[in-house]
Design an enzyme around this catalytic site. Structure first.
Site, PDB file in Angstrom:
ATOM      1  N   GLY A   1       8.792  65.335  46.138  1.00  0.00           N
ATOM      2  CA  GLY A   1       9.103  63.918  46.364  1.00  0.00           C
ATOM      3  C   GLY A   1      10.375  63.719  47.157  1.00  0.00           C
ATOM      4  N   PHE A   2      11.334  64.604  46.934  1.00  0.00           N
ATOM      5  CA  PHE A   2      12.638  64.405  47.568  1.00  0.00           C
ATOM      6  C   PHE A   2      13.278  65.740  47.937  1.00  0.00           C
ATOM      7  CE2 PHE A   2      11.702  60.942  44.727  1.00  0.00           C
ATOM      8  CZ  PHE A   2      11.921  59.842  45.533  1.00  0.00           C
ATOM      9  N   GLY A   3      14.071  65.704  49.013  1.00  0.00           N
ATOM     10  CA  GLY A   3      14.873  66.863  49.355  1.00  0.00           C
ATOM     11  C   GLY A   3      16.135  66.872  48.501  1.00  0.00           C
TER      12      GLY A   3
ATOM     13  N   GLY B   1      14.922  73.461  46.830  1.00  0.00           N
ATOM     14  CA  GLY B   1      16.198  74.019  46.371  1.00  0.00           C
ATOM     15  C   GLY B   1      16.484  75.426  46.866  1.00  0.00           C
TER      16      GLY B   1
ATOM     17  N   GLY C   1      15.351  72.560  53.312  1.00  0.00           N
ATOM     18  CA  GLY C   1      15.724  71.309  53.967  1.00  0.00           C
ATOM     19  C   GLY C   1      17.219  71.120  53.980  1.00  0.00           C
ATOM     20  N   SER C   2      17.762  70.693  52.842  1.00  0.00           N
ATOM     21  CA  SER C   2      19.196  70.374  52.809  1.00  0.00           C
ATOM     22  C   SER C   2      20.076  71.588  53.082  1.00  0.00           C
ATOM     23  CB  SER C   2      19.575  69.698  51.490  1.00  0.00           C
ATOM     24  OG  SER C   2      18.973  70.347  50.418  1.00  0.00           O
TER      25      SER C   2
ATOM     26  N   MET D   1       4.323  62.489  52.609  1.00  0.00           N
ATOM     27  CA  MET D   1       4.263  61.885  51.264  1.00  0.00           C
ATOM     28  C   MET D   1       3.672  60.485  51.352  1.00  0.00           C
ATOM     29  SD  MET D   1       7.947  63.001  49.753  1.00  0.00           S
ATOM     30  CE  MET D   1       8.662  64.609  50.111  1.00  0.00           C
TER      31      MET D   1
ATOM     32  N   HIS E   1       2.710  70.040  55.002  1.00  0.00           N
ATOM     33  CA  HIS E   1       2.612  70.024  53.541  1.00  0.00           C
ATOM     34  C   HIS E   1       2.190  68.621  53.110  1.00  0.00           C
ATOM     35  CE1 HIS E   1       5.090  70.395  49.521  1.00  0.00           C
ATOM     36  NE2 HIS E   1       3.793  70.283  49.300  1.00  0.00           N
TER      37      HIS E   1
ATOM     38  N   ASP F   1       9.224  76.436  48.086  1.00  0.00           N
ATOM     39  CA  ASP F   1       9.708  75.146  48.584  1.00  0.00           C
ATOM     40  C   ASP F   1      10.451  74.391  47.491  1.00  0.00           C
ATOM     41  OD1 ASP F   1      10.010  72.755  49.930  1.00  0.00           O
ATOM     42  OD2 ASP F   1       7.878  72.276  50.033  1.00  0.00           O
TER      43      ASP F   1
ATOM     44  N   HIS G   1       8.552  72.962  58.740  1.00  0.00           N
ATOM     45  CA  HIS G   1       7.851  72.420  57.569  1.00  0.00           C
ATOM     46  C   HIS G   1       7.856  70.889  57.642  1.00  0.00           C
ATOM     47  CE1 HIS G   1       6.526  72.779  53.338  1.00  0.00           C
ATOM     48  NE2 HIS G   1       7.267  71.699  53.109  1.00  0.00           N
TER      49      HIS G   1
ATOM     50  N   SER H   1      12.672  72.371  56.582  1.00  0.00           N
ATOM     51  CA  SER H   1      11.974  71.145  56.225  1.00  0.00           C
ATOM     52  C   SER H   1      12.602  69.976  56.970  1.00  0.00           C
ATOM     53  CB  SER H   1      12.055  70.911  54.712  1.00  0.00           C
ATOM     54  OG  SER H   1      11.614  69.596  54.449  1.00  0.00           O
TER      55      SER H   1
ATOM     56  N   ASP I   1       6.849  67.498  55.758  1.00  0.00           N
ATOM     57  CA  ASP I   1       6.529  66.950  54.436  1.00  0.00           C
ATOM     58  C   ASP I   1       5.910  65.567  54.552  1.00  0.00           C
ATOM     59  OD1 ASP I   1       7.441  68.881  52.437  1.00  0.00           O
ATOM     60  OD2 ASP I   1       9.416  68.574  53.329  1.00  0.00           O
TER      61      ASP I   1
ATOM     62  N   MET J   1       1.527  65.992  50.617  1.00  0.00           N
ATOM     63  CA  MET J   1       1.736  65.537  49.236  1.00  0.00           C
ATOM     64  C   MET J   1       1.077  64.166  49.136  1.00  0.00           C
ATOM     65  SD  MET J   1       5.612  66.897  48.895  1.00  0.00           S
ATOM     66  CE  MET J   1       5.738  67.033  50.666  1.00  0.00           C
TER      67      MET J   1
ATOM     68  N   MET K   1       5.988  75.379  44.515  1.00  0.00           N
ATOM     69  CA  MET K   1       7.066  74.380  44.446  1.00  0.00           C
ATOM     70  C   MET K   1       8.090  74.789  43.387  1.00  0.00           C
ATOM     71  SD  MET K   1       6.224  72.231  46.761  1.00  0.00           S
ATOM     72  CE  MET K   1       7.679  71.215  46.519  1.00  0.00           C
TER      73      MET K   1
HETATM   74  C1  DX5 Z   1      10.035  68.331  48.395  1.00  0.00           C
HETATM   75  C2  DX5 Z   1       9.560  68.818  49.728  1.00  0.00           C
HETATM   76  C3  DX5 Z   1      10.446  69.865  50.273  1.00  0.00           C
HETATM   77  C4  DX5 Z   1      11.860  69.405  50.538  1.00  0.00           C
HETATM   78  C5  DX5 Z   1      12.766  70.590  50.354  1.00  0.00           C
HETATM   79  O1  DX5 Z   1       9.113  67.455  47.884  1.00  0.00           O
HETATM   80  O2  DX5 Z   1       8.263  69.351  49.663  1.00  0.00           O
HETATM   81  O3  DX5 Z   1       9.893  70.502  51.421  1.00  0.00           O
HETATM   82  O4  DX5 Z   1      12.043  68.862  51.813  1.00  0.00           O
HETATM   83  O5  DX5 Z   1      14.064  70.153  50.438  1.00  0.00           O
HETATM   84  P1  DX5 Z   1      15.284  71.003  49.859  1.00  0.00           P
HETATM   85  O6  DX5 Z   1      15.271  72.302  50.590  1.00  0.00           O
HETATM   86  O7  DX5 Z   1      16.467  70.150  50.196  1.00  0.00           O
HETATM   87  O8  DX5 Z   1      15.049  71.154  48.391  1.00  0.00           O
HETATM   88 ZN    ZN Z   2       7.529  70.625  51.361  1.00  0.00          ZN
END
Ligand code: DX5
Ligand code: ZN
Length: 220
Positions: free
Chosen positions: A144-146, A179, A199-200, A36, A65, A177, A32, A9, A34, A67, A139
């Site tokens: 909303g956030f990584g 965590g 992502g992280s 938003m 993706h 997607d 990926h 991500s 994202d 959102m 999900m």
């Molecule tokens: C969350 C996003 C994810 C996010 C995942 O709203 O859709 O794609 O970037 O990030 P991690 O892997 O850090 O949870």
């Molecule tokens: Zn995503």
């Protein structure tokens, strides 16, 4: 069993050097993206112009993706900049017919179509859509956030969707997607995921090394 694909991500990448971040994850099958809008989710990210720039640096599958509310307004823009998959949230639609309209619009452009389901949203009302999509994005955090914590309570949903796909002999792929890390990946793969979005867990530290750790964990 098909091999697991990884979809880093880009939300967690260093935006001051996106080209280098993409090079670091060039071994990933997908990327990926994202998107938003600050309405459907309480955050704003980037739009088609950023995707069009990074499209010049890689042939990886672009997994967009959305959102966002009113996704139909923006589908053509995300197609034009090189998305290979476009995934929309079931929650931004009025009913199944409304989702069907969006999916047809995506498919008519020649791009693959996906639906995404938030943690509190049950999957069964959308069961019949699984034969009409290429991808279901489950999900495992509220979007909303990584960097949020994986919600273990969503794992049965992944398993049930996977069972339904097998029973009906569908070709729909399951992406997970939120965590996803070397710690949570084995559980997610066991439940039936085909694609791991992370992502992280990838971009915090050495992305190349992290990718390998995630792949190793996924094959355990
Ligand atoms: C969350 C996003 C994810 C996010 C995942 O709203 O859709 O794609 O970037 O990030 P991690 O892997 O850090 O949870
Ligand atoms: Zn995503």
């Amino acid at each position: 069993m098909t091999s697991i694909k990884i979809s880093p991500s880009m939300l967690s990448a260093d935006f001051s050097c996106l080209k280098e971040s993409i090079e670091a994850v060039e071994e990933a099958e997908w990327l990926h993206l994202d998107i938003m809008d600050g309405h459907f989710v309480p955050n704003i990210t980037f739009g088609p112009c950023v995707i069009s720039k990074i499209r010049n640096y890689t042939d990886q599958i672009f997994d967009t993706h959305l959102m966002i509310e009113e996704p139909r307004k923006y589908i053509q823009d995300f197609v034009d900049v090189g998305s290979d998959y476009i995934t929309v949230h079931v929650e931004v639609h009025e009913d199944l017919a409304d989702i069907g309209k969006t999916l047809n619009m995506i498919r008519d452009t020649g791009v693959k179509a996906g639906i995404s389901i938030n943690p509190p949203t049950p999957w069964k009302p959308y069961k019949d859509l699984l034969s009409k999509v290429d991808l279901v994005l489950v999900m495992t955090v509220n979007p909303g956030f990584g960097g949020q914590t994986f919600m273990h309570e969503v794992v049965p949903k992944i398993r049930e969707i996977n069972e339904h796909i097998s029973e009906e002999d569908l070709h729909t792929e399951i992406a997970v997607d939120g965590g996803v890390s070397p710690k949570t990946a084995p559980k997610v793969v066991k439940a039936g995921a085909d694609i791991l979005v992370a992502g992280s867990a990838i971009f915090k530290g050495d992305a190349k090394e992290n990718m390998q750790h995630l792949r190793d964990a996924a094959s355990r």
